[in-house]
Design an enzyme around this catalytic site. Structure first.
Site, PDB file in Angstrom:
ATOM      1  N   ASP A   1       5.994   4.249   4.934  1.00  0.00           N
ATOM      2  CA  ASP A   1       6.791   3.168   5.520  1.00  0.00           C
ATOM      3  C   ASP A   1       6.693   1.880   4.708  1.00  0.00           C
ATOM      4  O   ASP A   1       7.289   0.859   5.079  1.00  0.00           O
ATOM      5  CB  ASP A   1       6.409   2.910   6.988  1.00  0.00           C
ATOM      6  CG  ASP A   1       4.948   2.544   7.199  1.00  0.00           C
ATOM      7  OD1 ASP A   1       4.072   3.164   6.562  1.00  0.00           O
ATOM      8  OD2 ASP A   1       4.680   1.642   8.022  1.00  0.00           O
ATOM      9  N   HIS A   2       5.995   1.940   3.563  1.00  0.00           N
ATOM     10  CA  HIS A   2       5.895   0.756   2.690  1.00  0.00           C
ATOM     11  C   HIS A   2       6.376   1.032   1.264  1.00  0.00           C
ATOM     12  O   HIS A   2       6.788   0.106   0.573  1.00  0.00           O
ATOM     13  CB  HIS A   2       4.459   0.221   2.699  1.00  0.00           C
ATOM     14  CG  HIS A   2       4.054  -0.280   4.053  1.00  0.00           C
ATOM     15  ND1 HIS A   2       4.083  -1.609   4.410  1.00  0.00           N
ATOM     16  CD2 HIS A   2       3.691   0.395   5.175  1.00  0.00           C
ATOM     17  CE1 HIS A   2       3.728  -1.729   5.679  1.00  0.00           C
ATOM     18  NE2 HIS A   2       3.477  -0.533   6.164  1.00  0.00           N
TER      19      HIS A   2
ATOM     20  N   HIS B   1      -7.426  -0.781   5.149  1.00  0.00           N
ATOM     21  CA  HIS B   1      -6.374   0.137   5.614  1.00  0.00           C
ATOM     22  C   HIS B   1      -6.324   1.314   4.653  1.00  0.00           C
ATOM     23  O   HIS B   1      -5.750   1.199   3.571  1.00  0.00           O
ATOM     24  CB  HIS B   1      -5.037  -0.628   5.616  1.00  0.00           C
ATOM     25  CG  HIS B   1      -3.899   0.127   6.226  1.00  0.00           C
ATOM     26  ND1 HIS B   1      -3.734   0.251   7.587  1.00  0.00           N
ATOM     27  CD2 HIS B   1      -2.859   0.785   5.660  1.00  0.00           C
ATOM     28  CE1 HIS B   1      -2.629   0.936   7.819  1.00  0.00           C
ATOM     29  NE2 HIS B   1      -2.085   1.280   6.666  1.00  0.00           N
TER      30      HIS B   1
ATOM     31  N   HIS C   1       0.841  -1.200   0.000  1.00  0.00           N
ATOM     32  CA  HIS C   1       0.000   0.000   0.000  1.00  0.00           C
ATOM     33  C   HIS C   1       0.869   1.240   0.000  1.00  0.00           C
ATOM     34  O   HIS C   1       2.070   1.183   0.294  1.00  0.00           O
ATOM     35  CB  HIS C   1      -0.992  -0.020   1.167  1.00  0.00           C
ATOM     36  CG  HIS C   1      -0.382   0.059   2.526  1.00  0.00           C
ATOM     37  ND1 HIS C   1       0.339  -0.973   3.080  1.00  0.00           N
ATOM     38  CD2 HIS C   1      -0.385   1.049   3.461  1.00  0.00           C
ATOM     39  CE1 HIS C   1       0.736  -0.627   4.300  1.00  0.00           C
ATOM     40  NE2 HIS C   1       0.321   0.601   4.544  1.00  0.00           N
TER      41      HIS C   1
ATOM     42  N   HIS D   1       1.720   3.906   1.675  1.00  0.00           N
ATOM     43  CA  HIS D   1       2.146   4.666   2.850  1.00  0.00           C
ATOM     44  C   HIS D   1       3.668   4.715   2.840  1.00  0.00           C
ATOM     45  O   HIS D   1       4.329   3.777   2.386  1.00  0.00           O
ATOM     46  CB  HIS D   1       1.657   4.003   4.149  1.00  0.00           C
ATOM     47  CG  HIS D   1       0.237   4.366   4.504  1.00  0.00           C
ATOM     48  ND1 HIS D   1      -0.519   3.661   5.403  1.00  0.00           N
ATOM     49  CD2 HIS D   1      -0.547   5.396   4.072  1.00  0.00           C
ATOM     50  CE1 HIS D   1      -1.721   4.236   5.520  1.00  0.00           C
ATOM     51  NE2 HIS D   1      -1.758   5.281   4.717  1.00  0.00           N
TER      52      HIS D   1
END
Ligand code: ZN
Ligand code: ZN
Length: 252
Positions: A71-72, A149, A67, A69
């Site tokens: 941190d990904h 999410h 996804h 975000h």
């Protein structure tokens, strides 16, 4: 024992967004036998995380993003720019949820203006993967499953299921419990599962308590916990499953 035919999984980064426990953000390096490695997620800290493990970012043939975000997927601009400055010649494929083809260049422009259109010796291809669909990149088949999410309008978060030869790896990404995870795990050799908190209800994330409650439905051979908060890390002795650590290497 021979490791031929086995997939090597290195948890270069297995932390949450905030560096809990001093851990790097999500970056799981997956090397099929005799083929180029791929990443499951590429958080902002992924280049130092890979180098700590002695892994060459220039070898990575594809990144599968759960996804959008930071941190990904926040490490992908660094991965691309590192390739540009290191003379990379082999192509890179980024597989991510709908919206990736728009938001990755936006991210690059925000971080390094002009970088998204720079001339490079290697191609960067983006393939968008919808929940319920599958794509193959770098010889790895990825199926997308709808996760719970929010990560941007028109950009649904995914849980992923990778097939590498005869090896199947499931990955929850970040998500509240959803029955789709039963399909992600079914028959997998490894399920990489978020365990953000132990039992505190945090919206849109998996808790250790959710995994315990649904353990009977998660029919993977092995479950390894990731994306853990400080609270979860402080109570790992009570965890019902194996926990990842940065640098952990598994053969599956
Ligand atoms: Zn997230
Ligand atoms: Zn996250």
């Amino acid at each position: 024992m021979s490791s031929a035919g086995q997939v090597t999984v290195t948890f270069a980064g297995c932390g949450d967004a905030f560096g809990s426990g001093g851990r790097y953000q999500a970056c799981v390096h997956v090397r099929p036998p005799g083929a180029a490695p791929v990443l499951l997620d590429c958080g902002a800290t992924s280049l130092p995380a890979l180098r700590r493990c002695g892994l060459d970012p220039g070898e990575i043939a594809a990144v599968f993003v759960s996804h959008l975000h930071g941190d990904h997927f926040g490490g992908i601009p660094f991965l691309i720019l590192n390739g540009q400055f290191a003379g990379r010649a082999s192509p890179l494929t980024v597989v991510g949820p709908p919206g990736t083809a728009r938001r990755l260049p936006e991210l690059m422009e925000c971080m390094f203006p002009g970088s998204s259109a720079a001339r490079r010796r290697f191609g960067v291809e983006v393939e968008e993967l919808r929940p319920g669909a599958a794509v193959t990149a770098a010889g790895v088949r990825a199926e997308g499953f709808g996760a719970d999410h929010p990560s941007g309008p028109d950009s649904p978060a995914l849980a992923l299921r990778l097939t590498l030869g005869s090896t199947v790896i499931g990955y929850t990404g970040d998500t509240a419990w959803t029955d789709a995870l039963i399909d992600v795990a079914a028959g997998a050799d490894l399920l990489i599962a978020e365990a953000y908190y132990r039992d505190k209800a945090v919206p849109y994330h998996l808790r250790h308590a959710d995994l315990v409650a649904h353990a009977g439905e998660l029919a993977s051979r092995r479950i390894v916990l990731t994306h853990m908060s400080a609270d979860m890390l402080d109570h790992l002795d009570q965890a019902r499953f194996e926990a990842a650590a940065d640098g952990l290497v598994l053969r599956v």
